[in-house]
Design an enzyme around this catalytic site. Structure first.
Site, PDB file in Angstrom:
ATOM      1  N   ASN A 274       0.850  -1.242  -0.042  1.00  0.00           N
ATOM      2  CA  ASN A 274       0.200   0.000   0.083  1.00  0.00           C
ATOM      3  C   ASN A 274       0.821   1.122   0.262  1.00  0.00           C
ATOM      4  O   ASN A 274       0.696   2.132  -0.682  1.00  0.00           O
ATOM      5  CB  ASN A 274      -0.759   0.221   1.318  1.00  0.00           C
TER       6      ASN A 274
ATOM      7  N   ILE B 118      -1.635   3.729  17.935  1.00  0.00           N
ATOM      8  CA  ILE B 118      -1.377   5.164  18.018  1.00  0.00           C
ATOM      9  C   ILE B 118      -1.617   6.051  19.257  1.00  0.00           C
ATOM     10  O   ILE B 118      -2.539   6.135  19.797  1.00  0.00           O
ATOM     11  CB  ILE B 118      -1.830   5.997  16.890  1.00  0.00           C
TER      12      ILE B 118
ATOM     13  N   HIS C 180      -8.305  -0.351   6.840  1.00  0.00           N
ATOM     14  CA  HIS C 180      -8.387  -1.952   7.487  1.00  0.00           C
ATOM     15  C   HIS C 180      -9.013  -2.852   6.632  1.00  0.00           C
ATOM     16  O   HIS C 180      -9.867  -2.503   5.771  1.00  0.00           O
ATOM     17  CB  HIS C 180      -9.493  -1.501   8.537  1.00  0.00           C
TER      18      HIS C 180
END
Ligand code: GRF
Length: 188
Positions: free
Chosen positions: A14, A88, A104
């Site tokens: 990605n 995070i 996701h």
């Protein structure tokens, strides 16, 4: 110029698509690739494309806010998580409100949360005999996979599909949509 940091720790397919899509863009630049794995192939991709990299150490990431200084130095405006598994920390979410997005590999709110990553997701989707799966691109908050959804796309699951063919179908959608959604969020 808007500067993006991509967080990735896997193969980085990605991340690669995002870099390719934004190459030569007049107003958006991938300025930094952040990883928590020194052997992640994504770091090699960054080197090939002359993109700066940062290797995170867990304790420093969670116990200090040093990363914000690095991000200021690189003038980071936006963060894309592309296969990054650590949660995070709050200081980072607060420093970048609605400026951190994650992809996701399922249709949230189904198949999300801690432990739902990679093949775990596709195995669960397969075990439950779902008729479709897909991707969710969402803002990141302090909880795994719970930030507001930005975009979803789905693909049908056929009877003969197994977790690995489901993964392949979903990855096609990831590559197709993540780079353009990131671009559109930055052009607003
Ligand atoms: C993708 O499935 C993404 O949805 C998930 O992690 C995987 C990363 O794959 N969050 P890659 O490293 O980009 O190939």
């Amino acid at each position: 110029m808007k500067n993006i940091a991509i967080f990735a720790s896997g193969t980085g397919s990605n991340a690669t698509k995002i870099v390719e899509h934004l190459e030569g863009h007049p107003s958006i630049k991938v300025a930094l690739i952040v990883s928590n794995k020194s052997t992640a192939p994504v770091l090699q991709m960054a080197a090939t494309n002359n993109i700066a990299t940062l290797l995170l150490k867990r304790q420093e990431f969670y116990d200090t806010e040093n990363l914000l200084k690095d991000f200021a130095a690189y003038k980071i405006d936006f963060i894309a998580l592309a296969g990054f598994l650590w949660l995070i920390p709050p200081y980072l979410v607060q420093a970048f409100p609605n400026k951190i997005v994650n992809i996701h590999p399922a249709l949230l709110p189904k198949y999300g949360g801690k432990g739902m990553y990679g093949m775990n997701v596709h195995k669960a989707v397969h075990a439950n005999k779902e008729k479709e799966s897909g991707i969710t691109i969402h803002f990141v908050n302090e909880h795994y996979d719970e930030g507001n959804s930005i975009f979803q796309a789905s693909c049908p699951i056929d009877l003969q599909d197994d977790p690995s063919t489901i993964q392949k179908k979903v990855l096609v959608l990831e590559h197709q949509y993540f780079p353009t959604i990131i671009e559109s969020l930055l052009l607003i």
